[in-house]
Design an enzyme around this catalytic site. Structure first.
Site, mmCIF file in Angstrom:
data_model
loop_
_atom_site.group_PDB
_atom_site.id
_atom_site.type_symbol
_atom_site.label_atom_id
_atom_site.label_comp_id
_atom_site.label_asym_id
_atom_site.label_seq_id
_atom_site.Cartn_x
_atom_site.Cartn_y
_atom_site.Cartn_z
ATOM 1 C CG HIS A 99 -9.101 -2.440 3.044
ATOM 2 N ND1 HIS A 99 -8.630 -2.474 3.961
ATOM 3 C CD2 HIS A 99 -8.225 -1.060 2.713
ATOM 4 C CE1 HIS A 99 -8.522 -1.785 4.312
ATOM 5 N NE2 HIS A 99 -8.218 -0.963 3.648
ATOM 6 C CG ASP A 102 -9.531 -6.204 3.442
ATOM 7 O OD1 ASP A 102 -8.041 -6.080 3.422
ATOM 8 O OD2 ASP A 102 -10.221 -4.690 4.080
ATOM 9 C CG ASP A 307 -1.125 -1.397 12.769
ATOM 10 O OD1 ASP A 307 -1.558 -0.140 12.755
ATOM 11 O OD2 ASP A 307 -1.388 -1.477 11.103
#
Length: 433
Positions: A99, A102, A307
């Protein structure tokens, strides 16, 4: 060079008999499977956000991970990128994903954030020139900052829509510049908390027009990659508009985009939607919109998206079987949208998490490929529907209810049930995994 991974060797394939934890036991990039290298089947990618940007917090506790690159300066962002490419080299990872938030520090204005993004993209591009690792996909973070609390494309404030559109443009430019194979959109805040203040029709139309503009811009800049949407039913929103594969396909059809956009399907999101991973993959493939996958797992005792790295190869084999049935990846791949646990503090933990995940997926792929090559399951599937290959059955689909009724009466049709043979096929599956 940094010293973050000092003392950790490059991970190499040593085979199933190896007891070296810093070695692959199943992932052999050059092994040929169904006529293609294993690396080219799996197309592994490291997720920048979970591996290098996540601080280790959860809803009940703050940061646990301490990284020397944490902070909001370009110098620290460059250090983060240097560490990332060192990890890619250690793992032999062919791809990465990011992203915008990030990789670059947040600026005080959109213009400053864009300049920061452009600067760090130049640095990453220079690192890529000295690396074999490529960009699987880029995307924009349109969910973390407070400005997105009511959505991005679906926001009731047109200024937020404008900011979001400008951000996506900048991220698409960055993705193209870095040679990305795909561009992803995930609508974490594209949904609602309560219907009391929500105009569903308006928000859907805003989202549809936003995506149409994304597709238009793809062609304007000559981006040759695939536009992908990533479904998720909820979290952070109570109800998200990209709920699952079926929902997204209906959305794409509504706005005439079913031939322009494919899906990035995540295992954890499939579970949150009440589906299995293989269900979502099979459905996407049947609709012609399977593009890429995010590989992770959820804790089945938790009700949220944990996750975690995959560690169950029989479960993953079901997923890769559907990928093989669909013809394999083209521009897509296997992105590890997974994070180490917040108690896993050491650099070794980050490396070993990826080693385990890559080995799990490689083992799953080999099992799926053995069964696919054997053909027993596909023959059983074809046999179950063999009746539909007769001329009478094919003709029935283009006839009418009246004609079918007349045939049932004339031929005294009285069908008897046939076994679905589920247990037999489950036993067959278990022989291969």
């Amino acid at each position: 060079m940094t010293d973050f991974f000092a003392g950790i060797p490059q991970i190499r394939y040593e085979g199933e008999g190896s007891s070296n934890e810093f070695a692959y036991r199943h992932y052999n990039p050059d092994e040929m499977i169904l006529g293609k290298r294993m690396e080219d089947h799996l197309r592994f990618a490291v997720a920048w956000w979970h591996s290098f940007a996540w601080p280790g917090g959860d809803p009940f506790g703050a940061q646990t991970l301490e990284r020397p690159w944490f902070g909001d300066t370009l110098d620290l962002a460059r250090m983060k990128a240097d560490v990332a490419f060192e990890m890619f080299e250690i793992l032999g990872a062919p791809f990465f994903c990011f992203h915008d938030a990030d990789i670059r520090p947040e600026g005080a204005t959109f213009a400053e954030s864009k300049r920061n993004l452009e600067a760090i993209v130049d640095h990453i591009g220079a690192r890529m020139e000295r690396s074999k690792t490529r960009l699987l996909w880029g995307t924009a973070n349109l969910f973390s900052h407070r400005r997105f609390m009511s959505g991005a494309a679906t926001n009731p404030d047109p200024d937020v829509f404008a900011w979001s559109a400008a951000t996506v443009k900048a991220c698409m430019d960055a993705t193209k510049k870095l040679g990305g194979a795909n561009y992803v959109l995930w609508g974490g805040r594209e949904g609602y908390e309560t219907l009391l203040n929500t105009d569903l029709k308006r928000e859907a139309e805003q989202a549809g027009r936003f995506l149409q503009m994304v597709v238009d811009y793809k062609y304007k800049i000559g981006f040759e990659g695939t536009i992908l949407i990533e479904p998720k039913p909820q979290e952070p929103s109570k109800h998200q508009y990209d709920y699952d594969v079926a929902t997204v396909y209906g959305f794409l059809k509504r706005f005439g985009l079913e031939n322009e956009v494919k899906l990035n399907v995540e295992q954890g999101h499939a579970i949150l939607a009440g589906h299995s991973f293989e269900h979502e993959l099979a459905l996407a493939a049947s609709l012609g919109i399977l593009g890429s996958i995010d590989m992770n797992r959820n804790d089945y005792q938790s009700g949220w998206d944990t996750d975690q790295f995959p560690n169950n190869h029989p479960e993953m084999a079901l997923a890769y079987y559907e990928v093989l049935r669909a013809g394999g990846f083209t521009t897509g791949g296997t992105n590890f949208d997974a994070k180490i646990r917040r108690q896993s503090l050491d650099p070794e933990d980050l490396i070993l998490a990826h080693v385990g995940g890559m080995d799990t997926c490689a083992r799953a792929l080999k099992a799926a490929a053995r069964l696919y090559e054997d053909g027993s399951l596909e023959r059983a599937r074809a046999d179950r529907y063999a009746g539909w290959e007769t001329p009478e059955a094919k003709a029935m689909l283009s006839s009418s209810l009246e004609e079918i009724e007349a045939r049932v009466l004339a031929e005294d049709i009285n069908p008897q049930p046939r076994s679905g043979r589920q247990e037999r096929l489950e036993n067959l599956w278990n022989r291969f995994v």
